[in-house]
Scaffold this active site. Structure first.
Site, short mmCIF file in Angstrom:
data_model
loop_
_atom_site.label_atom_id
_atom_site.label_comp_id
_atom_site.label_asym_id
_atom_site.label_seq_id
_atom_site.Cartn_x
_atom_site.Cartn_y
_atom_site.Cartn_z
N GLU A 443 0.82 -1.22 0.00
CA GLU A 443 0.00 0.00 0.00
C GLU A 443 0.85 1.26 0.00
O GLU A 443 0.49 2.26 0.62
CB GLU A 443 -0.95 0.02 1.20
CG GLU A 443 -2.32 -0.47 0.91
CD GLU A 443 -2.73 -0.18 -0.51
OE1 GLU A 443 -2.70 1.00 -0.90
OE2 GLU A 443 -3.06 -1.13 -1.24
C1 LIG Z 1 2.49 -9.86 0.23
C2 LIG Z 1 2.29 -8.73 -0.71
C3 LIG Z 1 1.00 -8.36 -1.05
C4 LIG Z 1 0.79 -7.32 -1.96
N1 LIG Z 1 -0.48 -7.02 -2.39
C5 LIG Z 1 -0.64 -6.18 -3.46
C6 LIG Z 1 -1.92 -6.03 -4.09
O1 LIG Z 1 -2.93 -6.58 -3.65
N2 LIG Z 1 -1.99 -5.25 -5.21
C7 LIG Z 1 -0.91 -4.61 -5.73
O2 LIG Z 1 -1.05 -3.96 -6.74
N3 LIG Z 1 0.31 -4.71 -5.14
C8 LIG Z 1 0.47 -5.48 -4.03
N4 LIG Z 1 1.71 -5.63 -3.45
C9 LIG Z 1 2.81 -4.85 -3.97
C10 LIG Z 1 3.28 -3.76 -3.02
O3 LIG Z 1 2.32 -2.73 -2.95
C11 LIG Z 1 4.65 -3.29 -3.49
O4 LIG Z 1 5.57 -4.34 -3.19
C12 LIG Z 1 5.10 -1.99 -2.85
O5 LIG Z 1 4.28 -0.93 -3.28
C13 LIG Z 1 6.56 -1.65 -3.17
O6 LIG Z 1 6.84 -1.84 -4.53
P1 LIG Z 1 8.10 -2.73 -4.94
O7 LIG Z 1 8.02 -4.00 -4.19
O8 LIG Z 1 8.18 -2.80 -6.39
O9 LIG Z 1 9.34 -1.92 -4.37
P2 LIG Z 1 10.11 -0.74 -5.13
O10 LIG Z 1 9.13 0.23 -5.67
O11 LIG Z 1 11.09 -1.32 -6.07
O12 LIG Z 1 10.87 -0.04 -3.92
C14 LIG Z 1 12.07 -0.59 -3.34
C15 LIG Z 1 12.53 0.31 -2.21
O13 LIG Z 1 12.83 1.61 -2.72
C16 LIG Z 1 12.13 2.60 -2.01
N5 LIG Z 1 11.77 3.71 -2.89
C17 LIG Z 1 11.20 3.66 -4.10
N6 LIG Z 1 10.98 4.89 -4.57
C18 LIG Z 1 11.42 5.75 -3.64
C19 LIG Z 1 11.46 7.17 -3.51
N7 LIG Z 1 10.98 7.97 -4.47
N8 LIG Z 1 11.96 7.69 -2.39
C20 LIG Z 1 12.43 6.92 -1.40
N9 LIG Z 1 12.44 5.58 -1.46
C21 LIG Z 1 11.92 5.00 -2.56
C22 LIG Z 1 10.91 1.89 -1.45
O14 LIG Z 1 10.37 2.57 -0.32
C23 LIG Z 1 11.47 0.53 -1.14
O15 LIG Z 1 12.06 0.54 0.14
C24 LIG Z 1 1.92 -6.62 -2.50
C25 LIG Z 1 3.20 -6.97 -2.09
C26 LIG Z 1 3.40 -8.02 -1.24
C27 LIG Z 1 4.82 -8.41 -0.91
#
Ligand SMILES: Cc1cc2nc3c(=O)[nH]c(=O)nc-3n(C[C@H](O)[C@H](O)[C@H](O)COP(=O)(O)OP(=O)(O)OC[C@H]3O[C@@H](n4cnc5c(N)ncnc54)[C@H](O)[C@@H]3O)c2cc1C
Length: 598
Positions: A443
């Site tokens: 989220e």
């Molecule tokens: C169990 C689980 C359930 C989920 N359920 C859903 C769902 O129902 N629907 C859905 O669509 N998604 C879902 N997700 C996805 C989840 O919302 C994303 O994993 C999350 O938003 C982070 O995206 P990412 O994993 O690609 O990390 P990334 O976007 O690659 O981020 C990696 C790191 O970089 C940091 N970062 C990125 N950009 C910035 C910035 N501008 N400034 C500072 N730091 C930054 C982040 O905070 C993080 O620490 C789920 C994930 C999991 C693991």
């Protein structure tokens, strides 16, 4: 196995004694007849469902997990999950706070909020199946056409169909502008949607007859980035004109993630293979609809951690009274035993009180926020609607990030109370820690929440909305400023309120010259703001407790409330000083580190 007693007394305290929700509800036509007895009776029944039906499935569901049949793409949830879901529907729980126009019971959102807290305490992973549906329901209710609402909302209200939110793709998480899933317009007005989504919670399962996926995708002529993203309804089964289920749509589960926690919730890789969808809202304006869903979900995620904090606290408290190890530093307490119960040790109490203070502060904040949501949508006065919406927008990232970070601190502390036994599965404590961990990530990670708070919600409008919350603090300070008994609770928030103004201006000024300054300060800033908000609610709770005690009420509940308030202001709130200090050290020590991070 962990035990759970629904915290009905504390919910009643927050709703009826601190926030006086019935008065606010009665000012809204749809809740004109609402009274405290009705609210309490519903929650008492809801608590039974959580404790008796969901809790026993928590550990077994975690061990069993979900199974995918790769040949049919069907997902089977753990034993007992389907039966529990049937009971949930038959009990009318799915429809609790939904619109009566679609078969809902129209109860206040704050009731649903407390009901969900109890379900999250009992079994967060199970609760996500119906929980996601609420967000999808809210997005369709706000942005769907009449036809879309008639087609989907009745069955989503009854719980016969569940919902999902499909945003994330393998290369695109935080930055949704990178999205690749395509939506091609068809002659009949529908869209053919093709792409891959990952990490979709409750993305496939055997609990409901149909799954209504809300999918973000790009039109062929969409502008690049987030401004080219549109929102679509993609049902698992097509819906015929008479409402019956039609053909299987081209959307299916290609795999399930193996993960650290919430193991019994199916985290699905979703393949869209020319799936048929209909657009929600306007082309390229998909984030408007999705934001309705995301904001609901952000409050919901904060509520997940509140639930876990509460259940972890309850179990740690019982254990600390029972487990005997060493003698108290101030002399033998349990003379009939070879050692004293560990609750005599100061640091064990600190761990317990940390979880209690964060749970009860979080409950007050979330109930207050649920009332803002109710007023934003249902208050007859336009000014109240607008102001409630603005204040809620400010508080939403705090509800999400502060509560989930506090959940991390609290579930770990409660596990620590169990010593080595906390690390062993049978007590259920390590599961609370594991299950909570995702709440800080999905989220929008907690870093993204803090950027939203500081960048958009505070600096984005020159602190105007923050001042609105400041006004609430100011009113309490003015009301109680000369009451000596309240000084220990009022003075810290009065001082922090003033410091926040200067602190915010300083970051804003530095950020104007170098945007990295905002990024460097944001996480600390959110925690400081979280404490200002919690401090405000703890002061209000202490105010009620003091009044009751002064009036001769001898219920130990109020003494306990005061003691917890004192603990909160003495041991937790003061971290704001360190946080402001570290935030002020700025971005240079982070960004001039290429050699360190080479
Ligand atoms: C169990 C689980 C359930 C989920 N359920 C859903 C769902 O129902 N629907 C859905 O669509 N998604 C879902 N997700 C996805 C989840 O919302 C994303 O994993 C999350 O938003 C982070 O995206 P990412 O994993 O690609 O990390 P990334 O976007 O690659 O981020 C990696 C790191 O970089 C940091 N970062 C990125 N950009 C910035 C910035 N501008 N400034 C500072 N730091 C930054 C982040 O905070 C993080 O620490 C789920 C994930 C999991 C693991």
């Amino acid at each position: 196995m962990a035990t759970y007693t629904p915290p009905l007394r504390d919910m009643q305290f927050v709703m009826h004694e601190v926030l006086n929700v019935t008065a606010d509800l009665q000012a809204m036509p749809m809740h004109a007849d609402m009274d405290a007895d009705t609210i309490n009776a519903v929650l008492e029944e809801g608590g039974k469902f959580a404790a008796e039906v969901l809790l026993p499935l928590n550990i077994t569901g975690d061990a069993e997990g979900c199974q995918l049949d790769v040949s049919t793409h069907a997902v089977t949830t753990p034993s007992g999950y389907k039966e529990a879901y049937k009971q949930y529907i038959e009990g009318g729980w799915a429809a609790l706070a939904c619109d009566p126009a679609f078969g809902g019971q129209g109860l206040p959102m704050v009731v649903n909020q407390c009901f969900y807290e109890m379900m999250n305490s009992a079994n967060q992973a199970w609760t996500m199946y119906p929980g996601l549906t609420h967000g999808a329901y809210a997005a369709l209710h706000t942005h769907g056409t009449d036809e879309q609402k008639q087609t989907y909302l009745h069955k989503m209200t009854s719980g016969e169909w569940t919902g999902t939110m499909c945003l994330t793709e393998p290369h695109c998480g935080t930055d949704l502008g990178l999205m690749r899933t395509k939506a091609e317009p068809q002659a009949d007005g529908t869209y053919k949607i093709t792409g891959n989504k990952i990490f979709i919670s409750a993305g496939e399962h055997d609990l409901a007859d149909n799954i209504i996926h809300l999918v973000l995708a790009r039109l062929p002529d969409a502008p690049p980035g987030i401004k080219g993203v549109s929102l679509f309804i993609v049902p698992k089964f097509m819906v015929n004109a008479d409402g019956s289920l039609g053909a299987r749509n081209g959307i299916y589960c290609g795999g399930l993630e193996h993960k650290m926690g919430i193991k019994s919730n199916a985290t699905a890789q979703i393949v869209l293979d020319g799936a048929v969808g209909t657009m929600v809202g306007q082309p390229n304006k998909g984030m408007q609809g999705m934001f309705v869903m995301m904001n609901a979900a952000r409050l919901g995620v904060g509520n997940q951690s509140l639930g876990l904090t509460e259940v972890a606290f309850q179990n740690a408290l019982a254990y600390a009274k029972d487990r005997i190890q060493m003698r108290s530093l101030t002399g033998v307490k349990a003379k009939d035993k070879p050692a004293d119960p560990i609750i005599v040790h100061p640091d064990v109490r600190k761990m317990l009180l940390t979880a209690k203070a964060y749970a009860e502060g979080g409950r007050a904040l979330l109930c207050f926020s649920a009332m803002l949501l109710e007023k934003e949508h249902g208050h007859p006065d336009e000014k109240v609607r607008k102001e409630s919406g603005e204040l809620l927008a400010l508080l939403t990232p705090i509800c999400k990030a502060f509560l989930t970070d506090n959940g991390h601190i609290s579930t770990n502390a409660c596990m620590q109370v169990f010593g080595g036994h906390g690390f062993i599965k049978e007590w259920g404590m390590e599961q609370f820690v594991r299950d909570n961990r995702i709440n800080m990530i999905y989220e929008g990670t907690n870093t993204i929440q803090s950027l939203d708070l500081l960048g958009r919600k505070v600096l984005g409008n020159n602190g105007a909305t923050l001042k609105k919350f400041g006004k609430l603090v100011g009113a309490l300070v003015a009301e109680e400023g000369v009451n000596e008994k309240m000084a220990e609770f009022i003075t810290p928030i009065a001082i922090l309120g003033e410091q926040m103004t200067k602190f915010t201006t300083e970051i804003g000024f530095k950020g104007f010259q170098n945007p990295d300054e905002v990024g460097a300060a944001a996480v600390d800033y959110l925690r400081v703001a979280g404490h200002l908000v919690f401090g405000y609610f703890w002061a209000r709770m202490a105010q009620v407790a003091l009044k009751q005690i002064a009036a001769g009420n001898t219920d130990p509940f109020y003494v306990g409330k005061l003691q917890t308030a004192r603990f909160y202001f003495a041991k937790l709130f003061p971290e704001t000083a360190t946080l402001m200090r570290t935030a002020r050290t700025g971005s240079k020590v982070l960004m001039d580190t290429d050699a360190a991070l080479a």
